[in-house]
Scaffold this motif. Structure first.
Motif, PDB file in Angstrom:
ATOM      1  N   ARG A  46       0.829  -1.212   0.000  1.00 25.62           N
ATOM      2  CA  ARG A  46       0.000   0.000   0.000  1.00 25.62           C
ATOM      3  C   ARG A  46       0.859   1.256   0.000  1.00 25.62           C
ATOM      4  N   ASP A  47       0.470   2.234  -0.826  1.00 23.04           N
ATOM      5  CA  ASP A  47       1.239   3.490  -0.913  1.00 23.04           C
ATOM      6  C   ASP A  47       1.350   4.183   0.448  1.00 23.04           C
ATOM      7  N   LYS A  48       0.230   4.215   1.184  1.00 25.29           N
ATOM      8  CA  LYS A  48       0.214   4.973   2.436  1.00 25.29           C
ATOM      9  C   LYS A  48       1.129   4.358   3.502  1.00 25.29           C
ATOM     10  N   SER A  49       1.275   3.018   3.472  1.00 25.57           N
ATOM     11  CA  SER A  49       2.021   2.362   4.556  1.00 25.57           C
ATOM     12  C   SER A  49       3.375   1.794   4.131  1.00 25.57           C
ATOM     13  N   LYS A  50       3.612   1.707   2.812  1.00 22.69           N
ATOM     14  CA  LYS A  50       4.808   1.014   2.309  1.00 22.69           C
ATOM     15  C   LYS A  50       6.108   1.561   2.909  1.00 22.69           C
ATOM     16  N   ALA A  51       6.255   2.889   2.892  1.00 23.48           N
ATOM     17  CA  ALA A  51       7.513   3.498   3.365  1.00 23.48           C
ATOM     18  C   ALA A  51       7.748   3.250   4.858  1.00 23.48           C
ATOM     19  N   TYR A  52       6.657   3.041   5.595  1.00 25.88           N
ATOM     20  CA  TYR A  52       6.803   2.791   7.039  1.00 25.88           C
ATOM     21  C   TYR A  52       7.338   1.385   7.330  1.00 25.88           C
ATOM     22  N   VAL A  53       6.839   0.386   6.576  1.00 23.53           N
ATOM     23  CA  VAL A  53       7.114  -1.017   6.959  1.00 23.53           C
ATOM     24  C   VAL A  53       8.271  -1.647   6.185  1.00 23.53           C
ATOM     25  N   THR A  54       8.888  -0.883   5.272  1.00 23.24           N
ATOM     26  CA  THR A  54      10.066  -1.406   4.557  1.00 23.24           C
ATOM     27  C   THR A  54      11.296  -0.602   4.995  1.00 23.24           C
ATOM     28  N   HIS A  55      12.462  -1.199   4.793  1.00 29.16           N
ATOM     29  CA  HIS A  55      13.746  -0.551   5.178  1.00 29.16           C
ATOM     30  C   HIS A  55      13.720  -0.076   6.632  1.00 29.16           C
ATOM     31  N   ILE A  56      13.347  -0.984   7.526  1.00 29.96           N
ATOM     32  CA  ILE A  56      13.323  -0.631   8.956  1.00 29.96           C
ATOM     33  C   ILE A  56      14.710  -0.926   9.540  1.00 29.96           C
ATOM     34  N   LYS A  57      15.354   0.098  10.070  1.00 30.07           N
ATOM     35  CA  LYS A  57      16.641  -0.120  10.755  1.00 30.07           C
ATOM     36  C   LYS A  57      16.306  -0.512  12.205  1.00 30.07           C
ATOM     37  N   PHE A  58      16.139  -1.837  12.373  1.00 32.32           N
ATOM     38  CA  PHE A  58      15.531  -2.372  13.595  1.00 32.32           C
ATOM     39  C   PHE A  58      16.330  -2.055  14.865  1.00 32.32           C
TER      40      PHE A  58
END
Length: 439
Positions: A196-208
């Protein structure tokens, strides 16, 4: 609501399928799940801190703040899931000293091992769910929960009863179904959000592991009191399961039936509570406190209408609903089965009474969490359930007093006190905020 119902629907399916094996098996799942629900309440309660913070960031259009809340929330939920799993392993010997039927404990231990591990994916899922809710994307956790439930039913059917050449595993088969479906649930929700466009940037490339002190502190300050609120409430219901265990396996199985049915209606109120948390969090970000109060009051009214409908259903069908959980055609257990059904029918009348106050207290808690007000509500829940409610459960729940019904009278009193005090708290707090902004 459907997303929340999904969690209890897993245990509903387990109960109905395991109930076909006999009263001892149903009591064992009840005992095992009583431990799980305590741990689950801490995990789910803690994860609710993510929603109001993401909702506030969303209404401020602040992506960095939202991503930071999600990343730190996901990290804390993962750690908490692992800690709770280890705690449950250490808590197992408690079953032997809790005055529970020995046969029930022996069945419950292997079930608990597997379901305890399923807490890790469940609480990780909660982090994704609460984040998704905060962005007002409440559909996707619902889809993931539905998929998990369908999978759970299929695995249960095959493994509990040994179908299609698989081994007949009894209640351990139910535990395997729960474990596998919860891992699938996390993976599927992540996949949905990553598309999803709205959530994609949040849940990918997470520097955990690149973490900051401030967001962890903020989430912990909100999350721990929220976890304790849920813990105090689930704790008193778990106390009710343990108290009913001292009355025998039949009373415990009946208690489990009535609790399972009322926990499903409670999840509808919990869904509204999440809606209150999101919408109040949005309005807090916009600083529109008049709209905030109007929205919360609208949700209170919707919750009240649902609660009255469920209360009527419980009254009308109180004799019929418990028969779903037992095998009426089993001559060997016929006497026990009839006793379980008759006790459960009485308890459902008590459950009809507390639908209304239970619904109002959880929605008021959600609205207060949206305002990020958690400390006083935590105190209110502790006093209502443990200083007032539980002593009544204990005193009236003895076999020589009112037995199972006495336990439920205590629950009704505790929930009613909580509903009144939390409603007053929300009323006073919003009145103060409206006066402050109007001057």
């Amino acid at each position: 609501m459907l997303g929340m119902l999904g969690h209890t629907f897993v245990s509903f399916i387990d109960n109905i399928m395991v109930g076909q094996l006999g009263a001892a098996e149903l009591a064992a799942v009840s005992l095992g799940n009583s431990f799980i629900f305590i741990a689950m309440s801490l995990g789910i309660g803690f994860s609710t801190a993510i929603t109001p913070l993401v909702a506030e960031a969303d209404s401020e259009n602040n992506f960095d703040k939202g991503k930071s809340v999600f990343k730190h929330g996901l990290f804390l939920c993962t750690v908490l899931g692992l800690i709770l799993f280890v705690c449950l392993l250490f808590a197992k010997p408690l079953m032997y000293v809790m005055d529970q039927p020995e046969q029930v404990v022996d069945l419950a231990i292997p079930y608990l091992d597997l379901v305890a591990f399923s807490l890790v994916p469940l609480i990780v899922f909660q982090a994704f769910k609460q984040f998704s809710d905060g962005l007002s994307l409440t559909k996707y956790p619902m889809y993931a929960t539905i998929v998990a439930n369908v999978l759970n039913v299929a695995i249960n059917y095959v493994l509990i009863f040994g179908k299609f050449g698989c081994p007949e595993m009894g209640i351990v088969g139910a535990a395997v179904g729960t474990l596998v479906s919860r891992f699938v649930m996390v993976a599927y929700l992540w996949w949905l959000l990553a598309k999803r466009d709205k959530s994609k940037a949040y849940v990918t490339h997470i520097k955990f592991f690149s973490l900051s002190k401030q967001p962890i502190k903020k989430l912990t300050n909100l999350g721990l009191p929220s976890a304790m609120q849920m813990f105090f409430e689930v704790g008193i219901f778990t106390g009710a399961i343990w108290l009913s265990g001292t009355l025998g396996a039949n009373a415990q199985a009946a208690n489990q039936i009535a609790l399972n049915l009322s926990s499903m209606t409670f999840m509808v109120a919990t869904g509204l509570s999440v809606a209150a948390m999101i919408r109040v969090g949005n309005q807090k970000g916009l600083k529109d406190f008049v709209a905030l109060r109007r929205i919360a009051e609208s949700i209170f009214i919707v919750g009240f209408i649902f609660a009255v409908l469920f209360a009527l259903l419980f009254v009308i069908f109180h004799k019929m609903l418990p028969t779903m959980y037992v095998d009426l055609d089993d001559p060997a257990n016929a006497v026990d089965t009839m006793e379980v059904v008759s006790i459960a029918a009485i308890l459902l009348l008590a459950a009809a009474v507390f639908q209304i106050t239970d619904s109002l207290q959880v929605i008021a808690l959600g609205a207060l969490r949206g305002l990020q007000d958690v400390k006083i509500p935590t105190l209110i829940t502790f006093v209502s359930y443990w200083v007032i409610g539980f002593p009544i459960c204990y005193y009236l729940g003895k076999a020589e007093a009112y037995g199972s019904l006495g336990i439920w009278i205590g629950l009704i009193v505790g929930l009613s006190v909580a509903a009144i005090l939390l409603f007053i708290r929300f009323h006073l707090l919003t009145k103060k905020l409206i006066l402050k902004t109007s001057h």
